[in-house]
Design a protein around this motif. Structure first.
Motif, PDB file in Angstrom:
ATOM      1  N   UNK A   4       0.850  -1.187   0.000  1.00  0.00           N
ATOM      2  CA  UNK A   4       0.000   0.000   0.000  1.00  0.00           C
ATOM      3  C   UNK A   4       0.881   1.231   0.000  1.00  0.00           C
ATOM      4  N   UNK A   5       0.446   2.253  -0.708  1.00  0.00           N
ATOM      5  CA  UNK A   5       1.164   3.511  -0.667  1.00  0.00           C
ATOM      6  C   UNK A   5       0.981   4.134   0.697  1.00  0.00           C
ATOM      7  N   UNK A   6       2.054   4.723   1.214  1.00  0.00           N
ATOM      8  CA  UNK A   6       2.016   5.317   2.557  1.00  0.00           C
ATOM      9  C   UNK A   6       1.952   6.827   2.441  1.00  0.00           C
ATOM     10  N   UNK A   7       0.964   7.402   3.133  1.00  0.00           N
ATOM     11  CA  UNK A   7       0.758   8.847   3.134  1.00  0.00           C
ATOM     12  C   UNK A   7       1.049   9.393   4.524  1.00  0.00           C
ATOM     13  N   UNK A   8       1.842  10.464   4.576  1.00  0.00           N
ATOM     14  CA  UNK A   8       2.007  11.221   5.805  1.00  0.00           C
ATOM     15  C   UNK A   8       1.006  12.366   5.722  1.00  0.00           C
ATOM     16  N   UNK A   9       0.018  12.355   6.614  1.00  0.00           N
ATOM     17  CA  UNK A   9      -1.020  13.377   6.656  1.00  0.00           C
ATOM     18  C   UNK A   9      -0.841  14.201   7.922  1.00  0.00           C
ATOM     19  N   UNK A  29      -5.024   3.525   0.827  1.00  0.00           N
ATOM     20  CA  UNK A  29      -3.743   4.084   1.229  1.00  0.00           C
ATOM     21  C   UNK A  29      -3.507   3.852   2.719  1.00  0.00           C
ATOM     22  N   UNK A  30      -2.278   3.524   3.071  1.00  0.00           N
ATOM     23  CA  UNK A  30      -1.905   3.456   4.481  1.00  0.00           C
ATOM     24  C   UNK A  30      -1.576   4.896   4.884  1.00  0.00           C
ATOM     25  N   UNK A  31      -2.319   5.435   5.852  1.00  0.00           N
ATOM     26  CA  UNK A  31      -2.224   6.844   6.174  1.00  0.00           C
ATOM     27  C   UNK A  31      -1.893   7.059   7.639  1.00  0.00           C
ATOM     28  N   UNK A  32      -0.816   7.813   7.899  1.00  0.00           N
ATOM     29  CA  UNK A  32      -0.444   8.158   9.263  1.00  0.00           C
ATOM     30  C   UNK A  32      -0.806   9.619   9.493  1.00  0.00           C
ATOM     31  N   UNK A  33      -1.623   9.869  10.516  1.00  0.00           N
ATOM     32  CA  UNK A  33      -2.089  11.211  10.836  1.00  0.00           C
ATOM     33  C   UNK A  33      -1.263  11.802  11.979  1.00  0.00           C
ATOM     34  N   UNK A  50       5.384   7.631   0.798  1.00  0.00           N
ATOM     35  CA  UNK A  50       5.402   7.834  -0.640  1.00  0.00           C
ATOM     36  C   UNK A  50       4.921   9.225  -1.035  1.00  0.00           C
ATOM     37  N   UNK A  51       4.181   9.886  -0.124  1.00  0.00           N
ATOM     38  CA  UNK A  51       3.650  11.221  -0.395  1.00  0.00           C
ATOM     39  C   UNK A  51       3.326  11.886   0.939  1.00  0.00           C
TER      40      UNK A  51
END
Length: 178
Positions: A4-9, A29-33, A50-51
């Protein structure tokens, strides 16, 4: 990519942040808040993303400062700024820092998802995910560019470029998206 693409939010509005995280996770998306810029930077240096999707106005460290720090560590990772600031100067500052996209609030979650997908597709197509993992070549469709020798190949056959064409192509490929 199987992972899964990893997003830093990074979003300080707790309700909006949780809503966006859940929406992006539902999109696969794997998302870290992170609730502020300090937490965002700590997550960035300890994780592999990844973004980055960064709110501009956050406590402890604003999104522009965080974006600058991320750019110093990683020139290629796509960055999307989220902000209520709509002044031309603010937008210009975001792009000056190295933003790949800029989304003003209020926005639709589907639009954010589409922009994330677009940025990731663009960087994946241009070979950045391959390049950031230590690859020495960038593949674009039927073209392959060797970063070390500055050689271009089409369907495995060398493409003969003049010295000027080679310099321009190398400059463009190394700065794609900017």
């Amino acid at each position: 990519m199987d992972e899964k693409l990893r997003i830093l939010l990074c979003e300080d509005d707790e309700n909006l942040g949780m809503l966006l995280r859940e929406y992006l996770q539902a999109k696969g998306y794997e998302t870290e808040l992170c609730p502020d810029g300090d937490a965002g930077y700590k997550a960035f240096i300890s994780g592999k993303f990844d973004i980055c999707v960064l709110d501009v106005m956050m406590p402890r460290k604003d999104g522009f400062t965080l974006g600058k720090e991320i750019r110093q560590s990683n020139e290629e990772i796509p960055i999307i700024f989220l902000t209520a600031k709509t002044m031309k100067e603010d937008v210009q500052e975001g792009f000056k820092i190295g933003a790949d996209d800029y989304l003003t609030k209020p926005f639709n979650s589907m639009e954010l998802s589409a922009r994330v997908k677009s940025q990731v597709r663009r960087y994946t197509t241009l070979g950045y995910i391959h390049a950031k993992t230590g690859g020495k070549t960038i593949e674009i469709g039927r073209l392959c560019y060797d970063l070390e020798s500055r050689s271009l190949f089409a369907d495995g056959e060398p493409v003969h470029l003049t010295a000027t064409e080679s310099k321009i192509f190398d400059l463009l490929i190394r700065n794609a998206g900017r």
